[in-house]
Scaffold this motif. Structure first.
Motif, PDB file in Angstrom:
ATOM      1  N   LEU A 133       0.916  -1.237   0.104  1.00  0.00           N
ATOM      2  CA  LEU A 133       0.141   0.062   0.100  1.00  0.00           C
ATOM      3  C   LEU A 133       0.939   1.214   0.090  1.00  0.00           C
ATOM      4  O   LEU A 133       0.566   2.194  -0.509  1.00  0.00           O
ATOM      5  CB  LEU A 133      -0.911  -0.038   0.990  1.00  0.00           C
ATOM      6  CG  LEU A 133      -2.076  -1.396   1.273  1.00  0.00           C
ATOM      7  CD1 LEU A 133      -2.798  -0.979   2.513  1.00  0.00           C
ATOM      8  CD2 LEU A 133      -2.983  -0.804  -0.083  1.00  0.00           C
ATOM      9  N   ILE A 134       2.093   1.193   0.747  1.00  0.00           N
ATOM     10  CA  ILE A 134       2.697   2.564   0.687  1.00  0.00           C
ATOM     11  C   ILE A 134       3.384   2.682  -0.680  1.00  0.00           C
ATOM     12  O   ILE A 134       3.422   3.896  -1.226  1.00  0.00           O
ATOM     13  CB  ILE A 134       3.995   2.289   1.778  1.00  0.00           C
ATOM     14  CG1 ILE A 134       3.303   2.477   3.312  1.00  0.00           C
ATOM     15  CG2 ILE A 134       4.970   3.391   1.376  1.00  0.00           C
ATOM     16  CD1 ILE A 134       4.431   2.140   4.343  1.00  0.00           C
ATOM     17  N   LEU A 135       3.843   1.486  -1.431  1.00  0.00           N
ATOM     18  CA  LEU A 135       4.648   1.710  -2.481  1.00  0.00           C
ATOM     19  C   LEU A 135       3.557   2.034  -3.739  1.00  0.00           C
ATOM     20  O   LEU A 135       3.778   2.706  -4.861  1.00  0.00           O
ATOM     21  CB  LEU A 135       5.371   0.288  -3.004  1.00  0.00           C
ATOM     22  CG  LEU A 135       6.653   0.092  -2.074  1.00  0.00           C
ATOM     23  CD1 LEU A 135       7.079  -0.985  -2.539  1.00  0.00           C
ATOM     24  CD2 LEU A 135       7.613   1.418  -2.353  1.00  0.00           C
ATOM     25  N   GLY A 136       2.299   1.536  -3.470  1.00  0.00           N
ATOM     26  CA  GLY A 136       1.148   1.844  -4.475  1.00  0.00           C
ATOM     27  C   GLY A 136       0.667   3.255  -4.563  1.00  0.00           C
ATOM     28  O   GLY A 136       0.167   4.086  -5.311  1.00  0.00           O
ATOM     29  N   SER A 137       0.878   3.669  -3.188  1.00  0.00           N
ATOM     30  CA  SER A 137       0.291   5.230  -3.113  1.00  0.00           C
ATOM     31  C   SER A 137       1.310   6.199  -3.465  1.00  0.00           C
ATOM     32  O   SER A 137       0.829   7.457  -3.205  1.00  0.00           O
ATOM     33  CB  SER A 137      -0.204   5.269  -1.762  1.00  0.00           C
ATOM     34  OG  SER A 137       0.947   5.399  -0.531  1.00  0.00           O
ATOM     35  N   ALA A 179      11.167   5.190  -2.818  1.00  0.00           N
ATOM     36  CA  ALA A 179      12.458   4.906  -1.882  1.00  0.00           C
ATOM     37  C   ALA A 179      12.226   5.660  -0.547  1.00  0.00           C
ATOM     38  O   ALA A 179      12.308   5.049   0.477  1.00  0.00           O
ATOM     39  CB  ALA A 179      13.726   5.006  -2.499  1.00  0.00           C
ATOM     40  N   SER A 180      12.201   6.959  -0.656  1.00  0.00           N
ATOM     41  CA  SER A 180      12.216   7.799   0.501  1.00  0.00           C
ATOM     42  C   SER A 180      10.878   7.439   1.465  1.00  0.00           C
ATOM     43  O   SER A 180      10.963   7.389   2.415  1.00  0.00           O
ATOM     44  CB  SER A 180      12.284   9.091   0.301  1.00  0.00           C
ATOM     45  OG  SER A 180      11.280   9.788  -0.711  1.00  0.00           O
ATOM     46  N   GLY A 181       9.732   7.302   0.694  1.00  0.00           N
ATOM     47  CA  GLY A 181       8.471   7.123   1.577  1.00  0.00           C
ATOM     48  C   GLY A 181       8.667   5.781   2.253  1.00  0.00           C
ATOM     49  O   GLY A 181       8.231   5.665   3.449  1.00  0.00           O
ATOM     50  N   LEU A 182       9.057   4.686   1.497  1.00  0.00           N
ATOM     51  CA  LEU A 182       9.224   3.293   2.156  1.00  0.00           C
ATOM     52  C   LEU A 182      10.218   3.443   3.446  1.00  0.00           C
ATOM     53  O   LEU A 182      10.293   2.852   4.478  1.00  0.00           O
ATOM     54  CB  LEU A 182       9.764   2.312   1.209  1.00  0.00           C
ATOM     55  CG  LEU A 182       9.862   0.984   1.659  1.00  0.00           C
ATOM     56  CD1 LEU A 182       8.134   0.522   2.320  1.00  0.00           C
ATOM     57  CD2 LEU A 182      10.135   0.077   0.718  1.00  0.00           C
ATOM     58  N   GLY A 183      11.189   4.110   3.085  1.00  0.00           N
ATOM     59  CA  GLY A 183      12.259   4.269   4.086  1.00  0.00           C
ATOM     60  C   GLY A 183      11.680   5.070   5.206  1.00  0.00           C
ATOM     61  O   GLY A 183      11.958   4.819   6.619  1.00  0.00           O
ATOM     62  N   MET A 184      10.992   6.277   5.146  1.00  0.00           N
ATOM     63  CA  MET A 184      10.471   6.759   6.358  1.00  0.00           C
ATOM     64  C   MET A 184       9.466   6.007   6.947  1.00  0.00           C
ATOM     65  O   MET A 184       9.231   6.026   8.415  1.00  0.00           O
ATOM     66  CB  MET A 184       9.603   8.166   5.837  1.00  0.00           C
ATOM     67  CG  MET A 184       8.991   8.994   6.776  1.00  0.00           C
ATOM     68  SD  MET A 184      10.267   9.548   8.084  1.00  0.00           S
ATOM     69  CE  MET A 184      11.074  10.924   7.242  1.00  0.00           C
ATOM     70  N   ALA A 185       8.521   5.374   6.336  1.00  0.00           N
ATOM     71  CA  ALA A 185       7.549   4.505   6.931  1.00  0.00           C
ATOM     72  C   ALA A 185       8.340   3.283   7.717  1.00  0.00           C
ATOM     73  O   ALA A 185       7.776   3.098   8.931  1.00  0.00           O
ATOM     74  CB  ALA A 185       6.631   3.808   5.873  1.00  0.00           C
TER      75      ALA A 185
END
Length: 142
Positions: free
Chosen positions: A105-109, A116-122
């Motif tokens: 869901l993180i990668l799809g949004s 990369a930065s969104g997944l790292g932050m999560a």
């Protein structure tokens, strides 16, 4: 009910809860095996389930969290080892689905350049909560 039911995230306290119910320590430690196996099996199952076009991952994710929360709320009603095994298997399966679909869901949004930065932050924020949770539970004597 036993004291350890006060702490809602029961991964670390499952065996202690079982011992407070009068279950032997060896049997209580087997709960971690059941949890691991159910998590291990639920992860690829949830990925395959969500690859079906008609099933949206966010609904499976929400359902797993709802079932996980509901089963934890009902944990004080458990009195036998077989009921505890059922709870642990259900909890592990929901945890496996959560662990897989959270990243989907993180990668799809996110846009391609921000993934990369969104997944790292999560992952960073999740790690912080998992890091401070056990010490806080110990401080409040759960």
């Amino acid at each position: 009910p036993p004291r350890s039911t006060l702490f809602p995230y029961t991964t670390l306290f499952r065996s202690k809860y079982a011992e407070e119910l009068g279950i032997e320590a060896e049997l209580a430690s087997r709960l971690f095996i059941y949890f691991g196996i159910s998590t291990f099996l639920a992860r690829p199952f949830s990925g395959v389930l969500c690859s079906i076009c008609r099933i949206k991952p966010q609904y499976v994710f929400q359902a797993s969290l709802f079932i996980n929360g509901l089963s934890t709320i009902l944990l004080p009603l458990i009195r036998t080892y077989s009921q505890l095994i059922g709870y642990v298997i259900l909890y592990g399966a929901c945890d496996g689905i959560y662990g897989t679909l959270l990243h989907v869901l993180i990668l799809g949004s996110l846009e391609d350049e921000g993934r990369a930065s969104g997944l790292g932050m999560a992952s960073f924020l999740t790690a912080i909560t998992k890091l401070i949770g056990p010490p806080l539970a110990g401080k409040y004597n759960y």
